[in-house]
Write a protein that holds these residues in place. Structure first.
Motif, PDB file in Angstrom:
ATOM      1  N   ARG A 154     -10.718   5.096  -0.063  1.00 36.16           N
ATOM      2  CA  ARG A 154     -10.074   5.662  -1.262  1.00 36.16           C
ATOM      3  C   ARG A 154      -8.570   5.416  -1.246  1.00 36.16           C
ATOM      4  NH1 ARG A 154     -13.812  10.784  -0.937  1.00 36.16           N
ATOM      5  NH2 ARG A 154     -15.437  10.146  -2.391  1.00 36.16           N
ATOM      6  N   ARG A 155      -7.946   5.568  -0.085  1.00 36.13           N
ATOM      7  CA  ARG A 155      -6.500   5.285   0.021  1.00 36.13           C
ATOM      8  C   ARG A 155      -6.217   3.823  -0.297  1.00 36.13           C
ATOM      9  NH1 ARG A 155      -6.990   8.724   4.434  1.00 36.13           N
ATOM     10  NH2 ARG A 155      -7.147   6.974   5.874  1.00 36.13           N
ATOM     11  N   ALA A 156      -7.069   2.931   0.192  1.00 37.96           N
ATOM     12  CA  ALA A 156      -6.898   1.507  -0.078  1.00 37.96           C
ATOM     13  C   ALA A 156      -7.007   1.245  -1.585  1.00 37.96           C
ATOM     14  CB  ALA A 156      -7.937   0.686   0.686  1.00 37.96           C
ATOM     15  N   ARG A 157      -8.019   1.807  -2.202  1.00 37.09           N
ATOM     16  CA  ARG A 157      -8.190   1.645  -3.652  1.00 37.09           C
ATOM     17  C   ARG A 157      -6.976   2.174  -4.409  1.00 37.09           C
ATOM     18  NH1 ARG A 157     -12.018   5.733  -6.049  1.00 37.09           N
ATOM     19  NH2 ARG A 157     -10.154   6.917  -5.585  1.00 37.09           N
ATOM     20  N   ASP A 158      -6.538   3.362  -4.048  1.00 36.21           N
ATOM     21  CA  ASP A 158      -5.397   3.971  -4.729  1.00 36.21           C
ATOM     22  C   ASP A 158      -4.132   3.133  -4.555  1.00 36.21           C
ATOM     23  OD1 ASP A 158      -7.124   5.983  -5.464  1.00 36.21           O
ATOM     24  OD2 ASP A 158      -6.346   7.437  -4.003  1.00 36.21           O
ATOM     25  N   ARG A 159      -3.950   2.582  -3.371  1.00 39.74           N
ATOM     26  CA  ARG A 159      -2.765   1.762  -3.128  1.00 39.74           C
ATOM     27  C   ARG A 159      -2.790   0.496  -3.981  1.00 39.74           C
ATOM     28  NH1 ARG A 159      -0.281  -0.979   2.108  1.00 39.74           N
ATOM     29  NH2 ARG A 159       1.752  -1.388   1.195  1.00 39.74           N
ATOM     30  N   LEU A 160      -3.951  -0.129  -4.087  1.00 43.50           N
ATOM     31  CA  LEU A 160      -4.077  -1.336  -4.908  1.00 43.50           C
ATOM     32  C   LEU A 160      -3.830  -1.038  -6.384  1.00 43.50           C
ATOM     33  CD1 LEU A 160      -7.201  -2.952  -3.267  1.00 43.50           C
ATOM     34  CD2 LEU A 160      -4.852  -3.795  -3.161  1.00 43.50           C
ATOM     35  N   VAL A 161      -4.395   0.048  -6.871  1.00 44.48           N
ATOM     36  CA  VAL A 161      -4.208   0.425  -8.276  1.00 44.48           C
ATOM     37  C   VAL A 161      -2.741   0.736  -8.535  1.00 44.48           C
ATOM     38  CG1 VAL A 161      -4.741   2.186 -10.011  1.00 44.48           C
ATOM     39  CG2 VAL A 161      -6.575   1.205  -8.618  1.00 44.48           C
ATOM     40  N   GLU A 162      -2.130   1.498  -7.670  1.00 47.72           N
ATOM     41  CA  GLU A 162      -0.724   1.864  -7.820  1.00 47.72           C
ATOM     42  C   GLU A 162       0.164   0.614  -7.844  1.00 47.72           C
ATOM     43  OE1 GLU A 162       2.612   3.900  -4.996  1.00 47.72           O
ATOM     44  OE2 GLU A 162       0.687   4.936  -5.138  1.00 47.72           O
ATOM     45  N   GLU A 163      -0.095  -0.293  -6.926  1.00 46.14           N
ATOM     46  CA  GLU A 163       0.718  -1.512  -6.845  1.00 46.14           C
ATOM     47  C   GLU A 163       0.499  -2.398  -8.067  1.00 46.14           C
ATOM     48  OE1 GLU A 163       3.699  -3.766  -5.290  1.00 46.14           O
ATOM     49  OE2 GLU A 163       3.023  -1.799  -4.631  1.00 46.14           O
ATOM     50  N   ALA A 164      -0.734  -2.500  -8.550  1.00 49.42           N
ATOM     51  CA  ALA A 164      -1.013  -3.302  -9.743  1.00 49.42           C
ATOM     52  C   ALA A 164      -0.277  -2.727 -10.954  1.00 49.42           C
ATOM     53  CB  ALA A 164      -2.515  -3.353  -9.996  1.00 49.42           C
ATOM     54  N   ARG A 165      -0.263  -1.431 -11.066  1.00 47.49           N
ATOM     55  CA  ARG A 165       0.463  -0.795 -12.183  1.00 47.49           C
ATOM     56  C   ARG A 165       1.967  -0.992 -12.058  1.00 47.49           C
ATOM     57  NH1 ARG A 165      -3.191   4.645 -12.295  1.00 47.49           N
ATOM     58  NH2 ARG A 165      -4.830   3.791 -13.616  1.00 47.49           N
ATOM     59  N   ARG A 166       2.466  -0.922 -10.844  1.00 47.90           N
ATOM     60  CA  ARG A 166       3.906  -1.080 -10.603  1.00 47.90           C
ATOM     61  C   ARG A 166       4.374  -2.485 -10.956  1.00 47.90           C
ATOM     62  NH1 ARG A 166       7.532  -2.829  -7.202  1.00 47.90           N
ATOM     63  NH2 ARG A 166       6.143  -3.667  -5.648  1.00 47.90           N
ATOM     64  N   ARG A 167       3.570  -3.469 -10.627  1.00 48.30           N
ATOM     65  CA  ARG A 167       3.962  -4.863 -10.859  1.00 48.30           C
ATOM     66  C   ARG A 167       3.695  -5.273 -12.275  1.00 48.30           C
ATOM     67  NH1 ARG A 167       3.153  -8.270  -5.382  1.00 48.30           N
ATOM     68  NH2 ARG A 167       3.628  -6.598  -3.967  1.00 48.30           N
TER      69      ARG A 167
END
Length: 82
Positions: free
Chosen positions: A69-82
């Motif tokens: 879940r942390r991995a998923r959240d990190r990927l989603v957060e980074e995709a939104r940031r970029r």
């Protein structure tokens, strides 16, 4: 319904080849995500190394759910940031 990602080890090879081909088209292309050594060598940014979330078996998956879940959240957060 939650999303699930199943990634065979070959995915690291496929991702690395994709990054190489994308960079042939545009050398400034930035790629990031979950991957292994091959993706990193191709220039992909590893936000989550495969070995941090690799599991085999149902019980092991359940034990790794927080990390997944942390991995998923990190990927989603980074995709939104970029």
């Amino acid at each position: 319904m939650p999303n699930h990602v199943v990634v065979p080890l070959d995915a690291d090879l496929y991702a690395s080849e994709l990054v190489r081909e994308l960079r042939k088209l545009d050398p400034k292309t930035e790629c990031f995500g979950i991957g292994g050594e091959k993706l990193a060598q191709a220039g992909g940014e590893l936000l989550v190394p495969l070995e941090d979330i690799s599991v085999i078996g149902l019980v092991e998956v359940l034990e790794k759910l927080p990390a997944l879940r942390r991995a998923r959240d990190r990927l989603v957060e980074e995709a939104r940031r970029r």
